[in-house]
Design a protein around this motif. Structure first.
Motif, PDB file in Angstrom:
ATOM      1  N   MET A  16       0.702  -1.271   0.235  1.00  0.00           N
ATOM      2  CA  MET A  16       0.045   0.014   0.022  1.00  0.00           C
ATOM      3  C   MET A  16       1.008   1.218   0.143  1.00  0.00           C
ATOM      4  N   VAL A  17       0.787   2.334  -0.933  1.00  0.00           N
ATOM      5  CA  VAL A  17       1.135   3.476  -0.866  1.00  0.00           C
ATOM      6  C   VAL A  17       0.737   4.390  -0.028  1.00  0.00           C
ATOM      7  N   LEU A  18       1.482   4.832   1.129  1.00  0.00           N
ATOM      8  CA  LEU A  18       0.921   5.789   1.970  1.00  0.00           C
ATOM      9  C   LEU A  18       1.639   7.324   1.872  1.00  0.00           C
ATOM     10  N   PRO A  19       0.900   8.034   2.300  1.00  0.00           N
ATOM     11  CA  PRO A  19       1.367   9.592   2.127  1.00  0.00           C
ATOM     12  C   PRO A  19       2.347   9.749   3.110  1.00  0.00           C
ATOM     13  N   ASP A  20       3.140  11.086   2.896  1.00  0.00           N
ATOM     14  CA  ASP A  20       4.167  11.386   3.776  1.00  0.00           C
ATOM     15  C   ASP A  20       3.887  11.413   5.336  1.00  0.00           C
ATOM     16  N   PRO A  21       4.425  10.905   5.996  1.00  0.00           N
ATOM     17  CA  PRO A  21       4.175  10.640   7.547  1.00  0.00           C
ATOM     18  C   PRO A  21       3.726  12.082   8.041  1.00  0.00           C
ATOM     19  N   LYS A  22       4.481  13.336   7.542  1.00  0.00           N
ATOM     20  CA  LYS A  22       4.285  14.592   7.965  1.00  0.00           C
ATOM     21  C   LYS A  22       2.860  15.096   7.754  1.00  0.00           C
ATOM     22  N   SER A  23       2.051  14.459   6.713  1.00  0.00           N
ATOM     23  CA  SER A  23       0.968  15.156   6.140  1.00  0.00           C
ATOM     24  C   SER A  23      -0.178  14.607   7.301  1.00  0.00           C
ATOM     25  N   TYR A  24      -0.054  13.767   8.233  1.00  0.00           N
ATOM     26  CA  TYR A  24      -0.927  13.128   9.043  1.00  0.00           C
ATOM     27  C   TYR A  24      -1.410  14.241  10.201  1.00  0.00           C
ATOM     28  N   SER A  25      -2.582  14.330  10.788  1.00  0.00           N
ATOM     29  CA  SER A  25      -2.896  15.051  11.707  1.00  0.00           C
ATOM     30  C   SER A  25      -3.668  14.311  12.813  1.00  0.00           C
ATOM     31  N   ASP A  26      -3.695  14.556  14.165  1.00  0.00           N
ATOM     32  CA  ASP A  26      -4.293  13.684  14.933  1.00  0.00           C
ATOM     33  C   ASP A  26      -5.759  13.817  14.733  1.00  0.00           C
ATOM     34  N   ILE A  27      -6.672  12.927  14.924  1.00  0.00           N
ATOM     35  CA  ILE A  27      -8.198  12.993  15.024  1.00  0.00           C
ATOM     36  C   ILE A  27      -8.573  13.018  16.410  1.00  0.00           C
ATOM     37  N   ASN A  28      -9.363  13.661  16.815  1.00  0.00           N
ATOM     38  CA  ASN A  28      -9.899  14.092  17.877  1.00  0.00           C
ATOM     39  C   ASN A  28     -11.575  14.611  17.847  1.00  0.00           C
ATOM     40  N   SER A  29     -12.176  14.872  18.870  1.00  0.00           N
ATOM     41  CA  SER A  29     -13.590  15.124  18.696  1.00  0.00           C
ATOM     42  C   SER A  29     -13.927  16.067  17.658  1.00  0.00           C
ATOM     43  N   SER A  30     -13.234  16.965  17.547  1.00  0.00           N
ATOM     44  CA  SER A  30     -13.386  18.333  16.843  1.00  0.00           C
ATOM     45  C   SER A  30     -13.047  18.203  15.380  1.00  0.00           C
ATOM     46  N   SER A  31     -12.362  16.876  15.011  1.00  0.00           N
ATOM     47  CA  SER A  31     -11.818  16.622  13.693  1.00  0.00           C
ATOM     48  C   SER A  31     -12.750  16.550  12.758  1.00  0.00           C
ATOM     49  N   VAL A  32     -12.431  16.810  11.306  1.00  0.00           N
ATOM     50  CA  VAL A  32     -13.357  16.406  10.194  1.00  0.00           C
ATOM     51  C   VAL A  32     -12.786  15.185   9.691  1.00  0.00           C
ATOM     52  N   ILE A  33     -13.507  14.239   9.618  1.00  0.00           N
ATOM     53  CA  ILE A  33     -13.143  12.820   9.089  1.00  0.00           C
ATOM     54  C   ILE A  33     -13.492  12.534   7.773  1.00  0.00           C
ATOM     55  N   PRO A  34     -12.800  11.843   7.055  1.00  0.00           N
ATOM     56  CA  PRO A  34     -13.571  11.341   5.567  1.00  0.00           C
ATOM     57  C   PRO A  34     -15.153  10.734   6.001  1.00  0.00           C
ATOM     58  N   ALA A  35     -15.725  11.165   5.025  1.00  0.00           N
ATOM     59  CA  ALA A  35     -17.230  10.606   5.128  1.00  0.00           C
ATOM     60  C   ALA A  35     -16.976   8.990   4.345  1.00  0.00           C
ATOM     61  N   ILE A  36     -17.441   8.120   5.177  1.00  0.00           N
ATOM     62  CA  ILE A  36     -17.440   6.630   4.821  1.00  0.00           C
ATOM     63  C   ILE A  36     -18.832   6.305   5.098  1.00  0.00           C
ATOM     64  N   SER A  37     -19.513   5.410   4.253  1.00  0.00           N
ATOM     65  CA  SER A  37     -20.837   5.069   4.527  1.00  0.00           C
ATOM     66  C   SER A  37     -20.794   3.615   5.359  1.00  0.00           C
ATOM     67  N   HIS A  38     -21.875   3.747   6.114  1.00  0.00           N
ATOM     68  CA  HIS A  38     -21.911   2.683   6.710  1.00  0.00           C
ATOM     69  C   HIS A  38     -21.873   1.268   6.047  1.00  0.00           C
ATOM     70  N   GLU A  39     -22.494   1.279   4.935  1.00  0.00           N
ATOM     71  CA  GLU A  39     -22.741   0.360   4.016  1.00  0.00           C
ATOM     72  C   GLU A  39     -21.429  -0.240   3.606  1.00  0.00           C
ATOM     73  N   MET A  40     -20.670   0.650   3.021  1.00  0.00           N
ATOM     74  CA  MET A  40     -19.222   0.660   2.608  1.00  0.00           C
ATOM     75  C   MET A  40     -18.428  -0.161   3.727  1.00  0.00           C
ATOM     76  N   MET A  41     -18.452   0.267   4.880  1.00  0.00           N
ATOM     77  CA  MET A  41     -17.726  -0.325   5.928  1.00  0.00           C
ATOM     78  C   MET A  41     -18.008  -1.805   6.177  1.00  0.00           C
ATOM     79  N   ASN A  42     -19.304  -2.049   6.190  1.00  0.00           N
ATOM     80  CA  ASN A  42     -20.079  -3.146   6.584  1.00  0.00           C
ATOM     81  C   ASN A  42     -19.847  -4.138   5.451  1.00  0.00           C
ATOM     82  N   ALA A  43     -19.849  -3.857   4.323  1.00  0.00           N
ATOM     83  CA  ALA A  43     -19.708  -4.560   2.996  1.00  0.00           C
ATOM     84  C   ALA A  43     -18.145  -5.234   3.020  1.00  0.00           C
ATOM     85  N   TYR A  44     -17.218  -4.155   3.313  1.00  0.00           N
ATOM     86  CA  TYR A  44     -15.807  -4.658   3.528  1.00  0.00           C
ATOM     87  C   TYR A  44     -15.580  -5.541   4.654  1.00  0.00           C
TER      88      TYR A  44
END
Length: 134
Positions: A1-29
Motif C-alpha cells: 500500500m502506498v501511504l502519504p508522507d508521515p508529516k501530512s498526518y494530523s491527530d484525530i479528535n472530537s473536533s476533527s473532520v474525518i472522511p465521509a465513509i458510508s456504513h454500507e461500505m464499511m459493513n460490506a468490507y
C-alpha cells in the motif's frame, strides 16, 4: 500500500473532520473479509487499546493511521493503515492477520468502529452501543 508522507498526518479528535465513509461500505468490507464488529473489536475499544489515531488526505484518498496495543501484551504495538476513497477500503496491519491490502484482523475492525463512532456521535469516547444500527 502506498501511504502519504508521515508529516501530512494530523491527530484525530472530537473536533476533527474525518472522511465521509458510508456504513454500507464499511459493513460490506467487513462482510467480504468474514468479519464484523464482534466482542474482540469492542474489547479493544472499551479497554482503550488505541494509542493514537491520525488522518491525512491526498488527492481523492483519505488515510487513517492508528497505533494500538496488542490484546495479549499491551507492550506490543501495531500500526494500522486504512486507505479510503469513495468506492473502496484498503488496509494493512502489522499483526499476523493484517497483511494488506485487505487485512481482516480485529485491529482494522477496531479502526473502522472508531471512525463509525466518531461519524455517528462526534465523540471517540462514547459507547459502541450508541451506534445506530447498520
Amino acid at each position: 500500500m502506498v501511504l502519504p508522507d508521515p508529516k501530512s498526518y494530523s491527530d484525530i479528535n472530537s473536533s476533527s473532520v474525518i472522511p465521509a465513509i458510508s456504513h454500507e461500505m464499511m459493513n460490506a468490507y467487513l462482510l467480504a473479509c468474514a468479519k464484523s464488529y464482534d466482542k474482540a473489536t469492542e474489547l479493544l475499544y472499551k479497554e482503550k487499546y488505541l494509542l493514537c489515531l491520525r488522518s491525512s488526505s491526498q488527492q481523492n484518498q483519505n488515510f487513517i493511521k492508528g497505533r494500538c496495543s496488542a490484546e495479549y501484551c499491551k507492550a506490543t504495538m501495531y500500526t494500522v493503515d486504512v486507505a479510503l476513497d469513495s468506492t473502496r477500503i484498503k488496509d494493512q496491519c502489522e499483526c499476523g492477520a493484517g497483511a494488506g491490502p485487505t487485512a481482516h484482523c480485529k485491529h482494522v475492525s477496531h479502526r473502522l468502529l472508531l471512525v463509525r463512532l466518531l461519524q455517528a456521535t462526534g465523540n471517540l469516547h462514547g459507547e459502541a452501543a450508541d451506534l445506530p444500527p447498520s
